[in-house]
Design a protein around this motif. Structure first.
Motif, PDB file in Angstrom:
ATOM      1  N   VAL A  31       5.827  35.691  22.103  1.00 18.74           N
ATOM      2  CA  VAL A  31       6.872  34.699  21.842  1.00 18.74           C
ATOM      3  C   VAL A  31       6.280  33.694  20.871  1.00 18.74           C
ATOM      4  O   VAL A  31       5.213  33.127  21.129  1.00 18.74           O
ATOM      5  CB  VAL A  31       7.317  33.973  23.131  1.00 18.74           C
ATOM      6  CG1 VAL A  31       8.229  32.807  22.814  1.00 18.74           C
ATOM      7  CG2 VAL A  31       8.017  34.934  24.065  1.00 18.74           C
ATOM      8  N   TYR A  32       6.954  33.518  19.751  1.00 21.47           N
ATOM      9  CA  TYR A  32       6.544  32.509  18.789  1.00 21.47           C
ATOM     10  C   TYR A  32       7.456  31.312  18.956  1.00 21.47           C
ATOM     11  O   TYR A  32       8.684  31.451  18.972  1.00 21.47           O
ATOM     12  CB  TYR A  32       6.606  33.070  17.359  1.00 21.47           C
ATOM     13  CG  TYR A  32       5.625  34.192  17.180  1.00 21.47           C
ATOM     14  CD1 TYR A  32       4.287  33.915  16.926  1.00 21.47           C
ATOM     15  CD2 TYR A  32       6.019  35.516  17.305  1.00 21.47           C
ATOM     16  CE1 TYR A  32       3.368  34.941  16.789  1.00 21.47           C
ATOM     17  CE2 TYR A  32       5.106  36.546  17.170  1.00 21.47           C
ATOM     18  CZ  TYR A  32       3.780  36.244  16.915  1.00 21.47           C
ATOM     19  OH  TYR A  32       2.861  37.266  16.786  1.00 21.47           O
ATOM     20  N   LEU A  48       1.586  35.103  24.746  1.00 25.52           N
ATOM     21  CA  LEU A  48       1.352  36.545  24.829  1.00 25.52           C
ATOM     22  C   LEU A  48       1.235  36.921  26.299  1.00 25.52           C
ATOM     23  O   LEU A  48       0.395  36.378  27.016  1.00 25.52           O
ATOM     24  CB  LEU A  48       0.073  36.933  24.085  1.00 25.52           C
ATOM     25  CG  LEU A  48      -0.408  38.368  24.278  1.00 25.52           C
ATOM     26  CD1 LEU A  48       0.613  39.361  23.773  1.00 25.52           C
ATOM     27  CD2 LEU A  48      -1.746  38.569  23.609  1.00 25.52           C
ATOM     28  N   GLU A  49       2.093  37.825  26.737  1.00 27.16           N
ATOM     29  CA  GLU A  49       2.049  38.324  28.117  1.00 27.16           C
ATOM     30  C   GLU A  49       2.350  39.808  28.122  1.00 27.16           C
ATOM     31  O   GLU A  49       2.944  40.341  27.190  1.00 27.16           O
ATOM     32  CB  GLU A  49       3.069  37.576  28.991  1.00 27.16           C
ATOM     33  CG  GLU A  49       2.765  36.104  29.199  1.00 27.16           C
ATOM     34  CD  GLU A  49       1.511  35.827  30.003  1.00 27.16           C
ATOM     35  OE1 GLU A  49       1.060  36.709  30.758  1.00 27.16           O
ATOM     36  OE2 GLU A  49       0.965  34.722  29.873  1.00 27.16           O
ATOM     37  N   ASP A  50       1.972  40.477  29.215  1.00 29.56           N
ATOM     38  CA  ASP A  50       2.192  41.921  29.329  1.00 29.56           C
ATOM     39  C   ASP A  50       3.641  42.287  29.622  1.00 29.56           C
ATOM     40  O   ASP A  50       4.113  43.338  29.209  1.00 29.56           O
ATOM     41  CB  ASP A  50       1.292  42.507  30.425  1.00 29.56           C
ATOM     42  CG  ASP A  50      -0.173  42.487  30.044  1.00 29.56           C
ATOM     43  OD1 ASP A  50      -0.474  42.601  28.844  1.00 29.56           O
ATOM     44  OD2 ASP A  50      -1.012  42.364  30.945  1.00 29.56           O
ATOM     45  N   PHE A  56       8.807  34.950  30.701  1.00 32.84           N
ATOM     46  CA  PHE A  56       9.832  34.038  31.203  1.00 32.84           C
ATOM     47  C   PHE A  56       9.229  32.976  32.112  1.00 32.84           C
ATOM     48  O   PHE A  56       9.558  31.799  32.022  1.00 32.84           O
ATOM     49  CB  PHE A  56      10.930  34.817  31.933  1.00 32.84           C
ATOM     50  CG  PHE A  56      12.113  33.991  32.305  1.00 32.84           C
ATOM     51  CD1 PHE A  56      13.014  33.571  31.339  1.00 32.84           C
ATOM     52  CD2 PHE A  56      12.335  33.618  33.614  1.00 32.84           C
ATOM     53  CE1 PHE A  56      14.110  32.796  31.666  1.00 32.84           C
ATOM     54  CE2 PHE A  56      13.425  32.853  33.959  1.00 32.84           C
ATOM     55  CZ  PHE A  56      14.322  32.441  32.983  1.00 32.84           C
ATOM     56  N   SER A  57       8.302  33.392  32.957  1.00 35.62           N
ATOM     57  CA  SER A  57       7.619  32.459  33.855  1.00 35.62           C
ATOM     58  C   SER A  57       6.805  31.433  33.072  1.00 35.62           C
ATOM     59  O   SER A  57       6.755  30.253  33.423  1.00 35.62           O
ATOM     60  CB  SER A  57       6.714  33.249  34.804  1.00 35.62           C
ATOM     61  OG  SER A  57       5.991  32.391  35.635  1.00 35.62           O
ATOM     62  N   LYS A  58       6.177  31.862  32.005  1.00 37.17           N
ATOM     63  CA  LYS A  58       5.325  30.997  31.175  1.00 37.17           C
ATOM     64  C   LYS A  58       6.144  29.932  30.421  1.00 37.17           C
ATOM     65  O   LYS A  58       5.629  28.871  30.082  1.00 37.17           O
ATOM     66  CB  LYS A  58       4.555  31.874  30.193  1.00 37.17           C
ATOM     67  CG  LYS A  58       3.500  31.189  29.431  1.00 37.17           C
ATOM     68  CD  LYS A  58       2.226  31.152  30.205  1.00 37.17           C
ATOM     69  CE  LYS A  58       1.127  30.689  29.270  1.00 37.17           C
ATOM     70  NZ  LYS A  58      -0.151  30.691  29.859  1.00 37.17           N
ATOM     71  N   PHE A  61       6.139  26.087  31.102  1.00 40.83           N
ATOM     72  CA  PHE A  61       5.077  25.197  30.634  1.00 40.83           C
ATOM     73  C   PHE A  61       5.269  24.738  29.187  1.00 40.83           C
ATOM     74  O   PHE A  61       4.500  23.932  28.680  1.00 40.83           O
ATOM     75  CB  PHE A  61       3.709  25.882  30.766  1.00 40.83           C
ATOM     76  CG  PHE A  61       3.367  26.258  32.173  1.00 40.83           C
ATOM     77  CD1 PHE A  61       3.056  25.285  33.109  1.00 40.83           C
ATOM     78  CD2 PHE A  61       3.385  27.587  32.571  1.00 40.83           C
ATOM     79  CE1 PHE A  61       2.758  25.620  34.415  1.00 40.83           C
ATOM     80  CE2 PHE A  61       3.083  27.944  33.873  1.00 40.83           C
ATOM     81  CZ  PHE A  61       2.779  26.954  34.801  1.00 40.83           C
ATOM     82  N   VAL A  62       6.287  25.282  28.524  1.00 40.35           N
ATOM     83  CA  VAL A  62       6.543  24.928  27.128  1.00 40.35           C
ATOM     84  C   VAL A  62       7.160  23.539  27.069  1.00 40.35           C
ATOM     85  O   VAL A  62       8.040  23.186  27.855  1.00 40.35           O
ATOM     86  CB  VAL A  62       7.477  25.976  26.472  1.00 40.35           C
ATOM     87  CG1 VAL A  62       7.931  25.523  25.104  1.00 40.35           C
ATOM     88  CG2 VAL A  62       6.757  27.310  26.388  1.00 40.35           C
ATOM     89  N   ARG A  63       6.658  22.744  26.142  1.00 40.84           N
ATOM     90  CA  ARG A  63       7.153  21.358  25.999  1.00 40.84           C
ATOM     91  C   ARG A  63       7.114  20.959  24.537  1.00 40.84           C
ATOM     92  O   ARG A  63       6.497  21.626  23.706  1.00 40.84           O
ATOM     93  CB  ARG A  63       6.304  20.409  26.829  1.00 40.84           C
ATOM     94  CG  ARG A  63       4.832  20.401  26.438  1.00 40.84           C
ATOM     95  CD  ARG A  63       4.036  19.403  27.252  1.00 40.84           C
ATOM     96  NE  ARG A  63       2.614  19.557  27.097  1.00 40.84           N
ATOM     97  CZ  ARG A  63       1.905  19.152  26.051  1.00 40.84           C
ATOM     98  NH1 ARG A  63       2.492  18.587  25.036  1.00 40.84           N
ATOM     99  NH2 ARG A  63       0.607  19.311  26.014  1.00 40.84           N
TER     100      ARG A  63
END
Length: 75
Positions: A31-32, A48-50, A56-58, A61-63
């Protein structure tokens, strides 16, 4: 892609911070983030996730990235 994954990918793409979502078979999901957004855990502008579920869970934490604070004329 399964129906569930398709819906999850749509949710991820709809997030206001997401610029793009890309899949690389051997490297997982990238995800960029749009300019001005950052992953609060890694302090990076990409995730970057598998799995899509992990991506989606990560997103929680995006702000918004904070502007540098000027102290004594320096940035």
């Amino acid at each position: 892609m399964t129906r569930m994954n398709l819906k999850l990918a749509q949710k991820i793409r709809a997030h206001p911070a997401v610029e793009s979502l890309e899949h690389e078979d051997e490297n997982g999901w990238w995800v960029y983030l749009r300019a001005g957004w950052i992953d609060g855990e890694s302090l990076c502008h990409a995730i970057l996730e598998d799995t899509l579920t992990d991506v989606f869970s990560k997103l929680r934490f995006v702000r918004r990235e904070q502007a540098p604070v000027k102290v004594g004329g320096a940035t």
